[in-house]
Design a protein around this motif. Structure first.
Motif, PDB file in Angstrom:
ATOM      1  N   PRO A 237      15.696  -0.308   4.771  1.00 43.47           N
ATOM      2  CA  PRO A 237      14.554  -0.465   5.680  1.00 43.47           C
ATOM      3  C   PRO A 237      13.741   0.815   5.822  1.00 43.47           C
ATOM      4  N   GLU A 238      14.406   1.973   5.743  1.00 43.10           N
ATOM      5  CA  GLU A 238      13.687   3.250   5.868  1.00 43.10           C
ATOM      6  C   GLU A 238      12.745   3.474   4.682  1.00 43.10           C
ATOM      7  N   VAL A 239      13.206   3.141   3.472  1.00 45.33           N
ATOM      8  CA  VAL A 239      12.354   3.311   2.287  1.00 45.33           C
ATOM      9  C   VAL A 239      11.209   2.299   2.306  1.00 45.33           C
ATOM     10  N   ALA A 240      11.485   1.069   2.711  1.00 50.90           N
ATOM     11  CA  ALA A 240      10.421   0.070   2.819  1.00 50.90           C
ATOM     12  C   ALA A 240       9.366   0.515   3.820  1.00 50.90           C
ATOM     13  N   ALA A 241       9.808   1.073   4.957  1.00 52.38           N
ATOM     14  CA  ALA A 241       8.863   1.567   5.957  1.00 52.38           C
ATOM     15  C   ALA A 241       8.072   2.755   5.414  1.00 52.38           C
ATOM     16  N   TYR A 242       8.702   3.576   4.588  1.00 51.33           N
ATOM     17  CA  TYR A 242       8.017   4.723   3.967  1.00 51.33           C
ATOM     18  C   TYR A 242       6.874   4.245   3.077  1.00 51.33           C
ATOM     19  N   ILE A 243       7.126   3.200   2.300  1.00 54.82           N
ATOM     20  CA  ILE A 243       6.078   2.648   1.439  1.00 54.82           C
ATOM     21  C   ILE A 243       4.926   2.098   2.279  1.00 54.82           C
ATOM     22  N   VAL A 244       5.258   1.378   3.350  1.00 56.02           N
ATOM     23  CA  VAL A 244       4.215   0.828   4.230  1.00 56.02           C
ATOM     24  C   VAL A 244       3.399   1.946   4.857  1.00 56.02           C
ATOM     25  N   ASP A 245       4.053   3.013   5.276  1.00 57.22           N
ATOM     26  CA  ASP A 245       3.332   4.123   5.906  1.00 57.22           C
ATOM     27  C   ASP A 245       2.388   4.807   4.919  1.00 57.22           C
ATOM     28  N   ILE A 246       2.789   4.894   3.651  1.00 61.15           N
ATOM     29  CA  ILE A 246       1.892   5.469   2.639  1.00 61.15           C
ATOM     30  C   ILE A 246       0.663   4.584   2.475  1.00 61.15           C
ATOM     31  N   ALA A 247       0.880   3.270   2.395  1.00 59.89           N
ATOM     32  CA  ALA A 247      -0.247   2.345   2.261  1.00 59.89           C
ATOM     33  C   ALA A 247      -1.177   2.444   3.456  1.00 59.89           C
ATOM     34  N   ARG A 248      -0.620   2.525   4.658  1.00 58.98           N
ATOM     35  CA  ARG A 248      -1.445   2.602   5.862  1.00 58.98           C
ATOM     36  C   ARG A 248      -2.188   3.934   5.955  1.00 58.98           C
ATOM     37  N   ALA A 249      -1.578   4.989   5.427  1.00 61.67           N
ATOM     38  CA  ALA A 249      -2.243   6.298   5.429  1.00 61.67           C
ATOM     39  C   ALA A 249      -3.501   6.272   4.563  1.00 61.67           C
ATOM     40  N   THR A 250      -3.481   5.520   3.457  1.00 67.27           N
ATOM     41  CA  THR A 250      -4.682   5.439   2.617  1.00 67.27           C
ATOM     42  C   THR A 250      -5.795   4.671   3.331  1.00 67.27           C
ATOM     43  N   ARG A 251      -5.431   3.690   4.150  1.00 65.09           N
ATOM     44  CA  ARG A 251      -6.451   2.921   4.866  1.00 65.09           C
ATOM     45  C   ARG A 251      -7.126   3.749   5.951  1.00 65.09           C
ATOM     46  N   GLN A 252      -6.458   4.797   6.412  1.00 64.77           N
ATOM     47  CA  GLN A 252      -7.001   5.629   7.476  1.00 64.77           C
ATOM     48  C   GLN A 252      -7.716   6.869   6.947  1.00 64.77           C
ATOM     49  N   SER A 253      -7.719   7.050   5.619  1.00 61.60           N
ATOM     50  CA  SER A 253      -8.354   8.232   5.040  1.00 61.60           C
ATOM     51  C   SER A 253      -9.871   8.160   5.198  1.00 61.60           C
ATOM     52  N   PRO A 254     -10.508   9.213   5.712  1.00 59.76           N
ATOM     53  CA  PRO A 254     -11.970   9.195   5.885  1.00 59.76           C
ATOM     54  C   PRO A 254     -12.737   9.195   4.571  1.00 59.76           C
ATOM     55  N   SER A 255     -12.077   9.520   3.470  1.00 60.08           N
ATOM     56  CA  SER A 255     -12.758   9.569   2.167  1.00 60.08           C
ATOM     57  C   SER A 255     -12.745   8.231   1.442  1.00 60.08           C
ATOM     58  N   LEU A 256     -11.949   7.271   1.941  1.00 60.85           N
ATOM     59  CA  LEU A 256     -11.761   6.014   1.225  1.00 60.85           C
ATOM     60  C   LEU A 256     -12.413   4.856   1.961  1.00 60.85           C
ATOM     61  N   SER A 257     -13.112   4.020   1.196  1.00 59.46           N
ATOM     62  CA  SER A 257     -13.658   2.776   1.742  1.00 59.46           C
ATOM     63  C   SER A 257     -12.696   1.615   1.532  1.00 59.46           C
ATOM     64  N   LEU A 258     -11.767   1.785   0.591  1.00 57.29           N
ATOM     65  CA  LEU A 258     -10.789   0.756   0.271  1.00 57.29           C
ATOM     66  C   LEU A 258      -9.427   1.401   0.132  1.00 57.29           C
ATOM     67  N   GLY A 259      -8.497   1.017   1.012  1.00 54.38           N
ATOM     68  CA  GLY A 259      -7.145   1.541   0.940  1.00 54.38           C
ATOM     69  C   GLY A 259      -6.217   0.589   0.212  1.00 54.38           C
ATOM     70  N   VAL A 260      -4.937   0.905   0.248  1.00 56.23           N
ATOM     71  CA  VAL A 260      -3.940   0.094  -0.456  1.00 56.23           C
ATOM     72  C   VAL A 260      -3.648  -1.170   0.347  1.00 56.23           C
ATOM     73  N   SER A 261      -3.697  -2.309  -0.318  1.00 54.94           N
ATOM     74  CA  SER A 261      -3.419  -3.594   0.316  1.00 54.94           C
ATOM     75  C   SER A 261      -1.914  -3.851   0.325  1.00 54.94           C
ATOM     76  N   PRO A 262      -1.469  -4.886   1.062  1.00 58.41           N
ATOM     77  CA  PRO A 262      -0.051  -5.250   0.987  1.00 58.41           C
ATOM     78  C   PRO A 262       0.419  -5.542  -0.439  1.00 58.41           C
ATOM     79  N   ARG A 263      -0.457  -6.077  -1.281  1.00 61.06           N
ATOM     80  CA  ARG A 263      -0.069  -6.296  -2.683  1.00 61.06           C
ATOM     81  C   ARG A 263       0.230  -4.968  -3.368  1.00 61.06           C
ATOM     82  N   GLY A 264      -0.573  -3.943  -3.063  1.00 57.58           N
ATOM     83  CA  GLY A 264      -0.334  -2.633  -3.644  1.00 57.58           C
ATOM     84  C   GLY A 264       0.985  -2.036  -3.176  1.00 57.58           C
TER      85      GLY A 264
END
Length: 329
Positions: A237-264
């Protein structure tokens, strides 16, 4: 991609199967020099049942790499040169008149193979590019109301040239998202380039990989067995949460208009699982996730227009997002 060479597999369990797949590296190296990361990416994609987008300037052995991989795996391979006048039916197949029976019959296109090399995929219009979507996602082709399954295993290795954009059609986000990994084939270092020229001086013919001593060391059945084995690798569960947090971090980046989706995020999990299996482990570590994160996620991101004007590198933005996420212990 930042993989190293996996440690020797343990003697028990499916170690012999793993050894056969890792032996593919040595076979490919007989014809291709200095592209170990790309070979690793293709192996990971095969174990995940995914597809690979290969990017590199002309002459970095993209086509040779795929042909050599197919020869070392004893699977069927076909190559399609994408051009502006290529039609969807040229890839998937089409209905033709059978002169002997006087009726329509389906003639399979080159996509009915195990390893399809889609050469310069960005040189054909979106209508033809989209002909690959169903095949890549569902492993099947629909024509005239009939669904036809593709052979197993099935992998699309598509190449594109990153420096020449005249007369090209950039892949839409929906299709980019279908590629499990994007691997970049760099110009090899000086020592590797000297090795390449020395081989050619000694008579190496890139059109004759068998002449270079490349032999089949694994089969399609081995790949399917390895796919099943990789699915048994444990993800905490810790590694799965780590992957989710990385995906969510891309969605919050001010330089990106498109972050990582759940498929990613799911693609990164699958890739890390396959890499862990190749490394001889039955569990995924955060290092597996970080090793595959760039290849699994970078092509799924979209820069904001102002960031593009400033020359921001999307790979650096992704690296910053990954670095901002605490690594589980």
């Amino acid at each position: 991609m930042t993989y190293g060479t996996p440690p020797p597999p343990p003697p028990a369990g499916d170690g012999a199967l793993r050894e056969r797949l890792l032996a593919v590296r040595q076979e490919v190296a007989k014809a291709v020099v200095g592209q170990d990361a790309a070979v690793s990416g293709l192996l990971v994609a095969l174990l995940c049942g995914g597809h690979v987008l290969m990017e590199g300037v002309p002459g970095t052995a993209k086509t040779l790499l795929v042909r050599t991989l197919a020869s070392s795996l004893s699977v069927q391979t076909r190559r399609v040169q994408f051009t502006p006048d290529l039609m969807p039916g040229d890839i998937t197949g089409s209905l033709v008149i059978d002169s002997s029976a006087g009726e329509l019959s389906f003639r399979e296109g080159p996509i009915f193979t195990n390893l399809l090399l889609a050469d310069e995929i960005n040189r054909t219009p979106p209508k033809t590019q989209s002909a690959l979507l169903e095949a890549m996602e569902e492993g099947q082709v629909s024509a005239d109301g009939v669904t036809r399954p593709l052979p197993r295993p099935f992998l699309v290795a598509a190449t594109q040239n990153p420096v020449e954009f005249e007369g090209t059609y950039p892949l839409p986000e929906a299709q980019l998202d279908r590629f499990l990994l994007k691997v970049v084939l760099p110009v090899p270092p000086r020592d590797d380039e000297v090795t390449i020229l020395t081989r050619h001086a000694a008579g190496f013919d890139p059109r004759d990989v068998a002449g270079a001593g490349v032999t089949a060391v694994a089969s399609g059945a081995d790949i399917e067995a390895a796919q099943a084995a990789a699915k048994t690798v444990q993800v905490s569960p810790e590694v799965a949460a780590y992957i989710v947090d990385i995906a969510r971090a891309t969605r919050q980046s001010p330089s990106l208009s498109l972050g990582v989706s759940p498929r990613g995020a799911t693609a990164l999990l699958r890739a890390a699982r396959a890499w862990a299996w190749l490394s001889g482990r039955d569990f995924v570590t955060p290092d597996d996730v970080k090793a595959l994160a760039q290849a699994a996620l970078v092509h799924r991101l979209g820069l904001r227009p102002e960031a593009e004007l400033e020359g921001v590198d999307v790979a650096q933005v992704l690296a910053s997002a990954i670095a901002s996420v605490p690594v589980p212990r």
